[in-house]
Motif scaffolding. Sequence first.
Motif, short mmCIF file in Angstrom:
data_model
loop_
_atom_site.label_atom_id
_atom_site.label_comp_id
_atom_site.label_asym_id
_atom_site.label_seq_id
_atom_site.Cartn_x
_atom_site.Cartn_y
_atom_site.Cartn_z
N SER A 95 -11.08 94.85 24.82
CA SER A 95 -11.80 94.15 25.88
C SER A 95 -12.55 92.97 25.28
CB SER A 95 -12.79 95.10 26.56
OG SER A 95 -13.45 94.42 27.60
N HIS A 96 -12.34 91.80 25.88
CA HIS A 96 -12.93 90.57 25.37
C HIS A 96 -13.77 89.89 26.43
CE1 HIS A 96 -10.27 90.66 21.85
NE2 HIS A 96 -9.42 91.21 22.69
N CYS A 97 -15.00 89.58 26.10
CA CYS A 97 -15.87 88.82 26.99
C CYS A 97 -15.55 87.35 26.78
CB CYS A 97 -17.34 89.10 26.70
SG CYS A 97 -18.47 88.19 27.77
N VAL A 98 -15.20 86.65 27.87
CA VAL A 98 -14.80 85.25 27.74
C VAL A 98 -15.78 84.28 28.37
CG1 VAL A 98 -12.35 85.78 27.51
CG2 VAL A 98 -13.31 85.39 29.79
N GLY A 99 -16.83 84.78 29.01
CA GLY A 99 -17.82 83.89 29.59
C GLY A 99 -18.28 84.37 30.95
N ARG A 101 2.82 87.75 31.96
CA ARG A 101 2.07 88.98 31.74
C ARG A 101 0.77 89.01 32.54
NH1 ARG A 101 -0.72 91.34 26.25
NH2 ARG A 101 -1.71 93.06 27.34
N PRO A 102 0.56 90.09 33.30
CA PRO A 102 -0.75 90.27 33.95
C PRO A 102 -1.72 90.95 32.99
CG PRO A 102 0.75 91.99 34.66
CD PRO A 102 1.53 91.09 33.72
N TYR A 103 -2.99 90.71 33.19
CA TYR A 103 -4.05 91.34 32.39
C TYR A 103 -5.05 91.99 33.33
CZ TYR A 103 -2.50 88.66 28.33
OH TYR A 103 -1.77 88.14 27.31
N HIS A 104 -5.63 93.11 32.87
CA HIS A 104 -6.76 93.69 33.59
C HIS A 104 -7.95 92.80 33.33
CE1 HIS A 104 -4.80 97.40 34.74
NE2 HIS A 104 -4.39 97.57 33.50
N VAL A 105 -8.69 92.47 34.38
CA VAL A 105 -9.88 91.62 34.24
C VAL A 105 -10.96 92.15 35.17
CG1 VAL A 105 -9.05 89.96 35.98
CG2 VAL A 105 -10.70 89.22 34.24
N ARG A 106 -12.20 92.03 34.73
CA ARG A 106 -13.31 92.49 35.57
C ARG A 106 -14.54 91.66 35.25
NH1 ARG A 106 -16.89 95.75 32.63
NH2 ARG A 106 -16.08 96.28 30.58
N ALA A 107 -15.44 91.64 36.21
CA ALA A 107 -16.75 91.03 36.00
C ALA A 107 -17.77 92.16 35.88
CB ALA A 107 -17.12 90.11 37.15
N THR A 108 -18.65 92.05 34.91
CA THR A 108 -19.69 93.05 34.73
C THR A 108 -20.85 92.75 35.68
OG1 THR A 108 -20.65 91.77 32.94
CG2 THR A 108 -19.07 93.48 32.33
N ILE A 112 -17.21 87.91 32.36
CA ILE A 112 -15.81 88.23 32.57
C ILE A 112 -15.29 88.94 31.33
CG2 ILE A 112 -13.50 87.28 32.92
CD1 ILE A 112 -14.92 84.81 34.15
N HIS A 113 -14.61 90.08 31.55
CA HIS A 113 -13.99 90.82 30.45
C HIS A 113 -12.50 90.94 30.74
CE1 HIS A 113 -17.54 92.29 28.20
NE2 HIS A 113 -18.14 91.98 29.35
N ILE A 114 -11.71 90.58 29.73
CA ILE A 114 -10.25 90.69 29.81
C ILE A 114 -9.81 91.80 28.87
CG2 ILE A 114 -8.06 89.52 29.39
CD1 ILE A 114 -9.54 86.87 29.92
N ASP A 115 -8.99 92.71 29.39
CA ASP A 115 -8.46 93.82 28.61
C ASP A 115 -7.06 93.43 28.14
OD1 ASP A 115 -7.50 96.24 27.60
OD2 ASP A 115 -8.45 97.40 29.18
N THR A 116 -6.84 93.47 26.84
CA THR A 116 -5.55 93.03 26.28
C THR A 116 -4.56 94.19 26.13
OG1 THR A 116 -6.43 93.23 24.03
CG2 THR A 116 -6.54 91.05 25.09
N ARG A 117 -4.95 95.40 26.49
CA ARG A 117 -3.98 96.51 26.47
C ARG A 117 -2.93 96.24 27.54
NH1 ARG A 117 -8.39 101.16 26.75
NH2 ARG A 117 -9.02 99.66 28.30
N PRO A 118 -1.71 96.69 27.32
CA PRO A 118 -0.66 96.48 28.33
C PRO A 118 -1.04 97.07 29.68
CG PRO A 118 0.30 97.26 26.28
CD PRO A 118 -1.21 97.36 26.14
N THR A 119 -0.70 96.36 30.75
CA THR A 119 -0.93 96.86 32.10
C THR A 119 0.21 97.80 32.47
OG1 THR A 119 0.22 94.99 33.08
CG2 THR A 119 -2.16 94.80 32.84
N THR A 120 -0.06 98.68 33.41
CA THR A 120 1.00 99.61 33.86
C THR A 120 1.20 99.47 35.34
OG1 THR A 120 -0.63 101.38 34.05
CG2 THR A 120 0.68 101.26 32.02
#
Length: 106
Positions: free
Chosen positions: A3-7, A86-93, A98-106
Amino acid sequence: MSSHCVGSIDNIPVGEGRAYDVDGTEVAVYRLRDGTLRALAAVCPHRGGPLADGLIDDRVVVCPLHGHTYDLASGAELAAGGDTVRPYHVRATDDGNIHIDTRPTT
């Protein structure tokens, strides 16, 4: 780390996208009109178009270079037999990051 915080979510106007570098990969994050976020690989596979600059609605992004259309949830191109980005899981805290999860989506 997956999980990466991008801003801040405030850096993306409603109805637009922004590209972020996540471990050397460009990821486009979109802020939909309902306030939800979607994230896809930021480069169109056809000719490298910047998908973060594409027009979006609640369901798709349109590549600004060639008009290829991708589903914001799955990354699938809407044309028959089209490519997928590729889609990514993303969420706002709760604090608006913004946090992007780099694990593969299912």
